[in-house]
Scaffold this motif. Structure first.
Motif, PDB file in Angstrom:
ATOM      1  N   GLY A 198       0.827  -1.200   0.000  1.00  0.00           N
ATOM      2  CA  GLY A 198       0.000   0.000   0.000  1.00  0.00           C
ATOM      3  C   GLY A 198       0.857   1.243   0.000  1.00  0.00           C
ATOM      4  O   GLY A 198       2.069   1.194   0.222  1.00  0.00           O
ATOM      5  N   GLU A 199       0.219   2.383  -0.274  1.00  0.00           N
ATOM      6  CA  GLU A 199       0.914   3.664  -0.237  1.00  0.00           C
ATOM      7  C   GLU A 199       1.378   3.995   1.176  1.00  0.00           C
ATOM      8  O   GLU A 199       0.882   3.450   2.161  1.00  0.00           O
ATOM      9  CB  GLU A 199      -0.030   4.780  -0.690  1.00  0.00           C
TER      10      GLU A 199
ATOM     11  N   VAL B  75      -3.484  -6.111  -0.126  1.00  0.00           N
ATOM     12  CA  VAL B  75      -3.397  -4.706  -0.515  1.00  0.00           C
ATOM     13  C   VAL B  75      -4.187  -3.882   0.498  1.00  0.00           C
ATOM     14  O   VAL B  75      -5.371  -4.151   0.731  1.00  0.00           O
ATOM     15  CB  VAL B  75      -3.952  -4.487  -1.940  1.00  0.00           C
ATOM     16  N   MET B  76      -3.526  -2.882   1.089  1.00  0.00           N
ATOM     17  CA  MET B  76      -4.123  -2.101   2.185  1.00  0.00           C
ATOM     18  C   MET B  76      -4.355  -0.666   1.753  1.00  0.00           C
ATOM     19  O   MET B  76      -3.508  -0.050   1.094  1.00  0.00           O
ATOM     20  CB  MET B  76      -3.205  -2.146   3.404  1.00  0.00           C
TER      21      MET B  76
ATOM     22  N   PRO C  41      -4.179  10.019   0.259  1.00  0.00           N
ATOM     23  CA  PRO C  41      -5.176   9.232   0.999  1.00  0.00           C
ATOM     24  C   PRO C  41      -5.830  10.096   2.066  1.00  0.00           C
ATOM     25  O   PRO C  41      -5.193  10.966   2.662  1.00  0.00           O
ATOM     26  CB  PRO C  41      -4.333   8.116   1.635  1.00  0.00           C
ATOM     27  N   PRO C  42      -7.135   9.924   2.304  1.00  0.00           N
ATOM     28  CA  PRO C  42      -7.835  10.743   3.291  1.00  0.00           C
ATOM     29  C   PRO C  42      -7.225  10.611   4.685  1.00  0.00           C
ATOM     30  O   PRO C  42      -6.534   9.641   4.998  1.00  0.00           O
ATOM     31  CB  PRO C  42      -9.264  10.183   3.258  1.00  0.00           C
ATOM     32  N   ASP C  43      -7.501  11.590   5.511  1.00  0.00           N
ATOM     33  CA  ASP C  43      -7.073  11.588   6.901  1.00  0.00           C
ATOM     34  C   ASP C  43      -7.741  10.423   7.622  1.00  0.00           C
ATOM     35  O   ASP C  43      -8.967  10.296   7.594  1.00  0.00           O
ATOM     36  CB  ASP C  43      -7.483  12.918   7.540  1.00  0.00           C
TER      37      ASP C  43
END
Length: 330
Positions: free
Chosen positions: A47-48, A225-226, A270-272
């Motif tokens: 994941g990122e 995948v996260m 990615p969102p908070d």
């Protein structure tokens, strides 16, 4: 690992929340994760940056206490008393991404590898055990490295010393956090080959944390995948990376050099994790929703408003995506 064999490591309904800043809601770094690692299996957690994978790995190691859920090892729930955690960390070892930061520059290679033996009061001939660990890590003859210091070694040799420091305790599982990220391309393949050899020769299991799906393809039996605290796709590496179902997995794969077609550029960050959006947590960045494909599949409103269930653990291929479910009729 066969489908009937109990996993070596298992996370169930795992959640980790950190206090929010300046009155913000808690940050849900790990938000309901089911994950297993089998005996003699390598699992890649992909994941990122900021998706929660390092927090998840540290929780599995017992370094972070979960807010909810359980971690089980060898069929038993993880005991968080100090003595039990010390015994657990002998069986489960961490390998960090930066060998320069992992090694004390004032310690020789011998002392760096022997440190774990001394902490745990391990029986046996220390010199023999250190030599065996260095040899297993590919530093041969091991005695040639005993009195060297980290600055006298190449980056690949330093990473092998870190791996030897884990191997000296004969662990059953290693958790490797970006184990080749700081290495030159020519050395990366050598370290990945070493991890595969350790699995084949010692039956060693591994959870490899990485942002690189190319690395997962080269080393893993299975991939998870996260995204934003959740596993959004998981399964055998051939299934997930050859036929990715989730738009996020497709986007990550599209930037690999060997990937056909144009790379998918994800918009924004990615969102908070303290403000997880409603609906599918990926929907604000989803290329399938933006292109109208989700609308044509009749799931666009669900993508924006309906949360997805936590994926079950195990070895089968699974995906948490309204669009993917519509395509397959699941």
């Amino acid at each position: 690992m066969t489908t009937t064999e109990a996993p070596l490591l298992a996370a169930s309904a795992l959640r980790v929340a950190f206090p929010g800043r300046r009155g913000a809601p808690p940050a849900r770094a790990v938000d309901g994760v089911e994950l297993t690692v089998g005996r003699g299996e390598i699992v890649a957690l992909v994941g990122e940056s900021g998706c929660g994978k390092t927090t998840l790995a540290r929780t599995l190691l017992g370094l972070v206490a979960p807010t909810a859920g359980t971690v089980a090892f060898d069929g038993s729930p993880l005991d968080r008393h100090a003595r039990a955690l010390k015994a657990y960390r002998r069986r489960v070892q961490l390998v960090l991404q930066d060998p320069s930061g992992s090694l004390n520059p004032r310690h020789t290679v011998y002392d760096a590898v022997a440190e774990g033996l001394r902490i745990h009061g391990s029986p046996g001939d220390e010199r023999e055990l250190v030599a065996r660990a260095l040899s297993r890590a590919g530093l041969r003859p091991p005695e040639r490295f005993f009195l060297r210091y980290p600055h006298e070694l190449s980056g690949g040799q330093r990473q092998r010393v870190v791996i030897a420091g884990a191997l000296v305790l004969d662990p059953e599982l290693i958790v490797a956090d970006e184990p080749v990220a700081s290495l030159d391309a020519s050395v990366r393949g050598e370290i990945l080959a070493l991890l595969l050899r350790l699995r084949d020769e010692l039956g060693l299991s591994a959870l490899v944390v990485t942002h690189d799906l190319g690395l997962a393809w080269n080393i893993a039996d299975r991939v998870a995948v996260m995204y934003l605290g959740r596993i959004v796709e998981t399964g055998p590496v051939e299934d997930v990376l050859t036929h990715p179902q989730h738009p996020y997995t497709q986007a990550l794969l599209s930037v690999l050099p060997e990937s056909p077609g144009d790379p998918v550029v994800l918009t924004g960050e990615p969102p908070d994790p303290s403000r997880v959006p409603g609906g599918c947590r990926f929907h604000a960045r989803c290329q399938v929703l933006a292109s109208g494909e989700a609308e044509r599949a009749g799931v666009a409103d669900r993508c924006r408003t309906e949360d997805l269930p936590v994926l079950a653990g195990g070895t089968a291929a699974r995906v948490a995506c309204h669009w993917a479910a519509a395509r397959t009729g699941a």
